[in-house]
Design a protein around this motif. Structure first.
Motif, PDB file in Angstrom:
ATOM      1  N   VAL A  34      -9.115  -8.162   4.737  1.00 41.74           N
ATOM      2  CA  VAL A  34      -8.349  -8.308   3.981  1.00 41.74           C
ATOM      3  C   VAL A  34      -6.833  -9.485   4.642  1.00 41.74           C
ATOM      4  O   VAL A  34      -6.459  -8.758   5.165  1.00 41.74           O
ATOM      5  CB  VAL A  34      -7.180  -7.518   3.038  1.00 41.74           C
ATOM      6  N   VAL A  36      -3.670 -12.094   4.967  1.00 37.36           N
ATOM      7  CA  VAL A  36      -3.711 -12.362   4.041  1.00 37.36           C
ATOM      8  C   VAL A  36      -1.795 -13.679   5.560  1.00 37.36           C
ATOM      9  O   VAL A  36      -2.388 -13.103   6.820  1.00 37.36           O
ATOM     10  CB  VAL A  36      -1.917 -11.018   4.255  1.00 37.36           C
ATOM     11  N   THR A  46      -3.904 -15.547   0.473  1.00 42.72           N
ATOM     12  CA  THR A  46      -5.225 -14.599   0.743  1.00 42.72           C
ATOM     13  C   THR A  46      -6.219 -14.312   0.445  1.00 42.72           C
ATOM     14  O   THR A  46      -6.166 -14.881  -0.998  1.00 42.72           O
ATOM     15  CB  THR A  46      -4.186 -12.752  -0.002  1.00 42.72           C
ATOM     16  N   ARG A  64      -3.709  -9.373  -6.890  1.00 46.41           N
ATOM     17  CA  ARG A  64      -4.071  -8.179  -7.262  1.00 46.41           C
ATOM     18  C   ARG A  64      -5.936  -8.008  -6.983  1.00 46.41           C
ATOM     19  O   ARG A  64      -6.275  -9.038  -8.141  1.00 46.41           O
ATOM     20  CB  ARG A  64      -4.390  -7.874  -8.074  1.00 46.41           C
ATOM     21  N   VAL A  75      -6.534  -3.678  -4.497  1.00 47.73           N
ATOM     22  CA  VAL A  75      -6.034  -4.377  -2.561  1.00 47.73           C
ATOM     23  C   VAL A  75      -4.933  -5.016  -4.102  1.00 47.73           C
ATOM     24  O   VAL A  75      -4.968  -5.374  -4.723  1.00 47.73           O
ATOM     25  CB  VAL A  75      -6.684  -4.711  -1.712  1.00 47.73           C
ATOM     26  N   GLU A  76      -3.685  -4.906  -3.819  1.00 53.27           N
ATOM     27  CA  GLU A  76      -2.901  -5.577  -3.561  1.00 53.27           C
ATOM     28  C   GLU A  76      -1.823  -5.926  -2.897  1.00 53.27           C
ATOM     29  O   GLU A  76      -1.250  -5.175  -1.894  1.00 53.27           O
ATOM     30  CB  GLU A  76      -1.954  -4.926  -4.947  1.00 53.27           C
ATOM     31  N   VAL A  77      -1.329  -6.955  -2.727  1.00 49.31           N
ATOM     32  CA  VAL A  77      -0.350  -8.279  -1.750  1.00 49.31           C
ATOM     33  C   VAL A  77       0.609  -8.148  -3.069  1.00 49.31           C
ATOM     34  O   VAL A  77       0.685  -8.869  -3.820  1.00 49.31           O
ATOM     35  CB  VAL A  77      -1.005  -9.556  -1.324  1.00 49.31           C
ATOM     36  N   ASN A  86       4.283  -6.887   1.254  1.00 48.87           N
ATOM     37  CA  ASN A  86       3.817  -5.586   1.165  1.00 48.87           C
ATOM     38  C   ASN A  86       2.353  -5.388   1.023  1.00 48.87           C
ATOM     39  O   ASN A  86       1.727  -6.076   0.056  1.00 48.87           O
ATOM     40  CB  ASN A  86       3.939  -4.982   0.647  1.00 48.87           C
ATOM     41  N   VAL A  87       0.839  -4.825   1.360  1.00 49.93           N
ATOM     42  CA  VAL A  87       0.223  -4.674   1.020  1.00 49.93           C
ATOM     43  C   VAL A  87      -0.641  -2.762   0.451  1.00 49.93           C
ATOM     44  O   VAL A  87       0.209  -2.684   1.359  1.00 49.93           O
ATOM     45  CB  VAL A  87      -1.229  -5.042   2.822  1.00 49.93           C
ATOM     46  N   ARG A  93       0.957   2.211  -0.070  1.00 47.45           N
ATOM     47  CA  ARG A  93       0.950   0.988   0.694  1.00 47.45           C
ATOM     48  C   ARG A  93       0.984   0.830   1.923  1.00 47.45           C
ATOM     49  O   ARG A  93       0.922   2.500   3.034  1.00 47.45           O
ATOM     50  CB  ARG A  93       2.766   0.878   0.790  1.00 47.45           C
TER      51      ARG A  93
END
Length: 129
Positions: A34, A36, A46, A64, A75-77, A86-87, A93
């Motif tokens: 991933v 970012v 992302t 997301r 996965v959520e940014v 934050n990832v 986290r």
């Protein structure tokens, strides 16, 4: 997953004045990278690359996504209230405050712009009186 995206940036960490990039590995058997990235010009972006080099389209802003076929992960940014990036992977986290220097740079630019605007307005009012 789609075929290899030739426009995707390489998954390496970058720290320049205008751009910052962080790569995070997700998965154990089915590894995805991933990436970012934040930039003063393009904002938060992302995308995900699997082990075969297939990349997802670039998503802008907080997002997301689901990665993996056999080993599926959420996965959520996120951008929190303090404007930290934050990832989260599967709700946990895994990376916090990815870009503290960029956040400080943007804050400094806002302060300088505000001060210049205030001084310009004060000077204009002085000339008008």
């Amino acid at each position: 997953m789609q075929s290899t995206n030739p426009y995707a940036p390489p998954p390496v960490d970058v720290d320049s004045l205008m751009c910052r990039r962080r790569a995070i590995q997700v998965g154990q058997q089915e590894i995805h990278t991933v990436t970012v990235e934040t930039s003063l010009l393009r904002g938060l972006q992302t995308h995900v690359v699997d082990a075969a080099g297939n990349a997802t389209p670039v998503q802008r802003g907080p997002c997301r996504m689901q990665v993996g076929e056999r080993e599926v992960h959420q996965v959520e940014v996120e951008l929190d209230a303090a404007h930290r990036v934050n990832v989260l992977v599967d709700g946990k986290r895994v990376a916090e405050d990815l870009f503290p220097r960029m956040r400080a740079t943007i804050f400094a630019i806002v302060i300088v712009f505000s001060l210049l605007t205030s001084v310009t307005i004060a000077f204009a009012m002085f000339l008008l009186t």
